[in-house]
Scaffold this motif. Structure first.
Motif, PDB file in Angstrom:
ATOM      1  N   LYS A   1       0.828  -1.428  -0.009  1.00  0.00           N
ATOM      2  CA  LYS A   1      -0.070   0.236   0.371  1.00  0.00           C
ATOM      3  C   LYS A   1       0.848   1.450  -0.306  1.00  0.00           C
ATOM      4  CE  LYS A   1      -3.747   1.607   2.697  1.00  0.00           C
ATOM      5  NZ  LYS A   1      -3.509   2.644   3.492  1.00  0.00           N
ATOM      6  N   PRO A   2       0.661   2.399  -0.732  1.00  0.00           N
ATOM      7  CA  PRO A   2       1.736   4.107  -0.547  1.00  0.00           C
ATOM      8  C   PRO A   2       1.593   4.114   0.843  1.00  0.00           C
ATOM      9  CG  PRO A   2       0.669   3.042  -3.015  1.00  0.00           C
ATOM     10  CD  PRO A   2      -0.300   2.462  -1.825  1.00  0.00           C
ATOM     11  N   LEU A   3       2.550   4.310   0.592  1.00  0.00           N
ATOM     12  CA  LEU A   3       3.075   5.330   1.727  1.00  0.00           C
ATOM     13  C   LEU A   3       4.072   6.582   1.867  1.00  0.00           C
ATOM     14  CD1 LEU A   3       2.069   5.709   4.904  1.00  0.00           C
ATOM     15  CD2 LEU A   3       3.405   3.474   5.485  1.00  0.00           C
ATOM     16  N   VAL A   4       4.237   7.743   2.504  1.00  0.00           N
ATOM     17  CA  VAL A   4       4.931   8.334   2.529  1.00  0.00           C
ATOM     18  C   VAL A   4       5.265   8.702   3.672  1.00  0.00           C
ATOM     19  CG1 VAL A   4       5.209  10.839   1.523  1.00  0.00           C
ATOM     20  CG2 VAL A   4       3.558   9.843  -0.042  1.00  0.00           C
ATOM     21  N   PHE A   5       7.118   8.174   3.922  1.00  0.00           N
ATOM     22  CA  PHE A   5       7.194   8.988   5.049  1.00  0.00           C
ATOM     23  C   PHE A   5       8.747   9.908   5.254  1.00  0.00           C
ATOM     24  CE2 PHE A   5      10.558   8.180   8.711  1.00  0.00           C
ATOM     25  CZ  PHE A   5       9.779   8.526   9.816  1.00  0.00           C
ATOM     26  N   SER A   6       8.731  10.920   5.845  1.00  0.00           N
ATOM     27  CA  SER A   6      10.121  11.605   5.661  1.00  0.00           C
ATOM     28  C   SER A   6      10.377  12.554   7.005  1.00  0.00           C
ATOM     29  CB  SER A   6      10.303  12.525   4.794  1.00  0.00           C
ATOM     30  OG  SER A   6      11.756  12.730   4.101  1.00  0.00           O
ATOM     31  N   GLY A   7      11.401  12.484   7.143  1.00  0.00           N
ATOM     32  CA  GLY A   7      11.991  13.081   8.553  1.00  0.00           C
ATOM     33  C   GLY A   7      12.516  14.367   8.270  1.00  0.00           C
TER      34      GLY A   7
ATOM     35  N   PHE B   1       6.842  17.435   0.670  1.00  0.00           N
ATOM     36  CA  PHE B   1       6.060  16.830   1.708  1.00  0.00           C
ATOM     37  C   PHE B   1       4.062  17.567   2.417  1.00  0.00           C
ATOM     38  CE2 PHE B   1       9.072  16.634   5.459  1.00  0.00           C
ATOM     39  CZ  PHE B   1      10.048  15.978   4.894  1.00  0.00           C
ATOM     40  N   VAL B   2       4.631  18.193   1.320  1.00  0.00           N
ATOM     41  CA  VAL B   2       3.165  19.497   0.914  1.00  0.00           C
ATOM     42  C   VAL B   2       2.389  18.816  -0.127  1.00  0.00           C
ATOM     43  CG1 VAL B   2       1.689  21.833   0.854  1.00  0.00           C
ATOM     44  CG2 VAL B   2       3.693  21.723   2.699  1.00  0.00           C
ATOM     45  N   ALA B   3       2.952  18.909  -0.956  1.00  0.00           N
ATOM     46  CA  ALA B   3       2.359  17.864  -2.274  1.00  0.00           C
ATOM     47  C   ALA B   3       2.191  16.779  -2.241  1.00  0.00           C
ATOM     48  CB  ALA B   3       3.328  18.341  -2.669  1.00  0.00           C
ATOM     49  N   LEU B   4       2.849  16.265  -1.872  1.00  0.00           N
ATOM     50  CA  LEU B   4       2.543  14.491  -1.241  1.00  0.00           C
ATOM     51  C   LEU B   4       0.775  14.451  -0.687  1.00  0.00           C
ATOM     52  CD1 LEU B   4       5.837  13.179  -1.662  1.00  0.00           C
ATOM     53  CD2 LEU B   4       4.613  12.149  -2.710  1.00  0.00           C
ATOM     54  N   GLN B   5       0.810  14.999   0.238  1.00  0.00           N
ATOM     55  CA  GLN B   5       0.266  15.434   1.426  1.00  0.00           C
ATOM     56  C   GLN B   5      -1.751  15.388   0.517  1.00  0.00           C
ATOM     57  OE1 GLN B   5      -0.903  17.759   4.307  1.00  0.00           O
ATOM     58  NE2 GLN B   5      -0.726  19.252   2.678  1.00  0.00           N
ATOM     59  N   GLU B   6      -1.878  15.632  -0.747  1.00  0.00           N
ATOM     60  CA  GLU B   6      -2.784  15.722  -1.236  1.00  0.00           C
ATOM     61  C   GLU B   6      -3.434  13.994  -1.850  1.00  0.00           C
ATOM     62  OE1 GLU B   6      -4.459  18.381  -1.597  1.00  0.00           O
ATOM     63  OE2 GLU B   6      -2.951  19.358  -0.573  1.00  0.00           O
ATOM     64  N   ASN B   7      -2.778  13.613  -2.504  1.00  0.00           N
ATOM     65  CA  ASN B   7      -2.470  12.029  -2.916  1.00  0.00           C
ATOM     66  C   ASN B   7      -2.488  11.317  -2.015  1.00  0.00           C
ATOM     67  OD1 ASN B   7      -4.549  13.227  -4.806  1.00  0.00           O
ATOM     68  ND2 ASN B   7      -2.504  13.715  -5.824  1.00  0.00           N
ATOM     69  N   ASN B   8      -2.058  11.373  -0.907  1.00  0.00           N
ATOM     70  CA  ASN B   8      -0.679   9.607  -0.181  1.00  0.00           C
ATOM     71  C   ASN B   8      -1.588  10.086   1.228  1.00  0.00           C
ATOM     72  OD1 ASN B   8       1.195   8.865  -2.662  1.00  0.00           O
ATOM     73  ND2 ASN B   8       0.886  11.085  -2.761  1.00  0.00           N
ATOM     74  N   ASP B   9      -1.308   8.941   1.874  1.00  0.00           N
ATOM     75  CA  ASP B   9      -1.748   8.732   3.813  1.00  0.00           C
ATOM     76  C   ASP B   9       0.422   8.579   3.282  1.00  0.00           C
ATOM     77  OD1 ASP B   9      -1.889   7.972   6.181  1.00  0.00           O
ATOM     78  OD2 ASP B   9      -1.158   5.559   4.993  1.00  0.00           O
ATOM     79  N   CYS B  10       0.585  10.112   4.431  1.00  0.00           N
ATOM     80  CA  CYS B  10       1.670  10.307   4.620  1.00  0.00           C
ATOM     81  C   CYS B  10       2.094  10.594   6.190  1.00  0.00           C
ATOM     82  CB  CYS B  10       1.827  12.298   3.679  1.00  0.00           C
ATOM     83  SG  CYS B  10       1.903  11.904   2.567  1.00  0.00           S
TER      84      CYS B  10
END
Ligand code: AQP
Length: 354
Positions: free
Chosen positions: A5-11, A30-39
């Motif tokens: 399942k696609p999931l975005v992580f960063s620190g 990070f901001v752009a990715l939150q539109e279409n992803n679980d972050c």
């Protein structure tokens, strides 16, 4: 073939003033990715101990990175914003990964060589093991995509090596427990517990360079404050730093090829493009043939327009540390649930009794 399942992580580490490189290389993505992803976005406070153990202002630094996340537009209710030290499963998985990773792999890490400098014997064991903790940060959520600056590419390759070795070494334990899924590595299908993380490094400014030296990364630890634009800089400071930024005497070229061998010009055009959400080609169509005396004021206006609202919101948020701490506590509680699920499965795969 089943997919993870696609999931975005960063620190981001709480180790000093956030700068334009951190913003363009990481936080803006990070901001752009939150539109279409679980972050899941993390203030990696345990990483901050690796280069320097004692930080008098650790709590303020953690809150300041959190404030930057929120001020830039990350939604801590739809997504998860937390600090690493409140989720001990990161450290637990890191220990297991220390036993998966090979010394030879760690010896190749260029960031360790850069940060340890000449006196390597005096560097902390934590600095050496940093990439293993970073792999755990990501994989404790079995995250699939990691937005980072270009400087973190090698660490993400290591995270893939660690995931692959774990998957291979525990192959016969993963299959009977049914915990893994099939992934494709090259042409080969592999039964895997951990995904092969994909770095997200694209964009016109994947590595923002120092304003004083276009061959050096813009960095929090550069002793010269003129080398970077801090997210907390006011309009005057931004303007002064861009005016004083190193350039060469030539006009800007009309095509991207003309930036070759001109690191400072390339850097400023990349910064402009990233801030304006345009390509470098597009920026050069507008400014090709112009002198820096024309380009720099346009860059100052743009940088101030983009950064001033973030700066103002960070200051507002920093006046209410109780609110920031509540966001981190809530995010940490939600992160712990996900991380503990992974750790229980990892404990079962390894054979720990629980
Ligand atoms: N210059 C940069 N250009 C693009 N992206 C960058 N990043 C850092 N510098 C640049 C990205 O910012 C994210 C958070 O970085 P970090 O604070 O966790 O670690 P770092 O890379 O060590 O940051 P600094 O500012 O360079 O700190 P020091 O001076 O301590 O080394 C990461 O995604 C990173 O890629």
């Amino acid at each position: 073939m089943t997919e993870f399942k696609p999931l975005v992580f960063s620190g981001v580490q709480p180790t000093g003033n956030l700068h334009l490189g951190n913003y363009l290389g990481a936080i803006r993505k990070f901001v752009a990715l939150q539109e279409n992803n679980d972050c899941i976005y993390c203030v990696v406070d345990m990483h901050a101990l690796t280069a320097q153990l004692v930080h008098e202002d650790m709590a303020t630094q953690i809150r300041s990175i959190t404030a930057a996340f929120l001020a830039a537009g990350i939604d801590p209710e739809k997504h998860i914003v937390f600090n690493q030290s409140q989720v001990p499963q990161h450290a637990e998985l890191a220990w297991i990964f220390n036993c998966v990773a090979r010394i030879g792999w760690m010896n190749r890490m260029t960031q360790f060589k850069d940060k340890a400098g000449k006196d390597r014997e005096q560097a902390s064991l934590g600095l050496y093991a940093y990439p293993s903790l970073m792999a755990a940060d990501i994989l404790v959520y079995r995250a699939t995509h990691v937005p980072v600056g270009d400087d973190q590419k090698q660490h993400l390759e290591l995270a893939r090596d660690i995931a692959m070795k774990f998957n291979m070494d525990f192959h016969d334990k993963i299959v009977p427990t049914g915990l893994g899924i099939d992934i494709k590595v090259g042409e080969e299908p592999v039964h895997a517990y951990f995904p092969m993380v994909e770095p997200l490094i694209d964009g016109p400014a994947p590595r923002v360079m120092s304003l004083k030296d276009g061959t050096k990364k813009m960095s929090k630890s550069d002793p010269s404050d003129l080398s970077r634009i801090n997210l907390m800089d006011d309009q005057d400071a931004i303007s002064k730093k861009i005016r004083k930024a190193k350039t060469d005497p030539d006009a800007l070229p009309s095509e991207v090829d003309g930036l070759k061998g001109r690191p400072e010009a390339d850097n400023l055009v990349g910064i402009f493009a990233a801030l304006a959400d345009r390509s470098k080609e597009d920026v050069l169509i507008e400014f090709g043939g112009q002198q820096f005396s024309v380009f720099k004021p346009a860059l100052i206006d743009l940088a101030v327009n983009v950064l001033a609202p973030i700066n103002a919101e960070m200051r507002r948020l920093m006046e209410d540390p109780g609110h920031i701490d509540a966001v981190l506590r809530d995010g940490s509680a939600r992160a712990r649930v996900r991380a503990e699920k992974t750790m229980n499965e990892v404990r079962d795969i390894i054979g720990f009794v629980r």
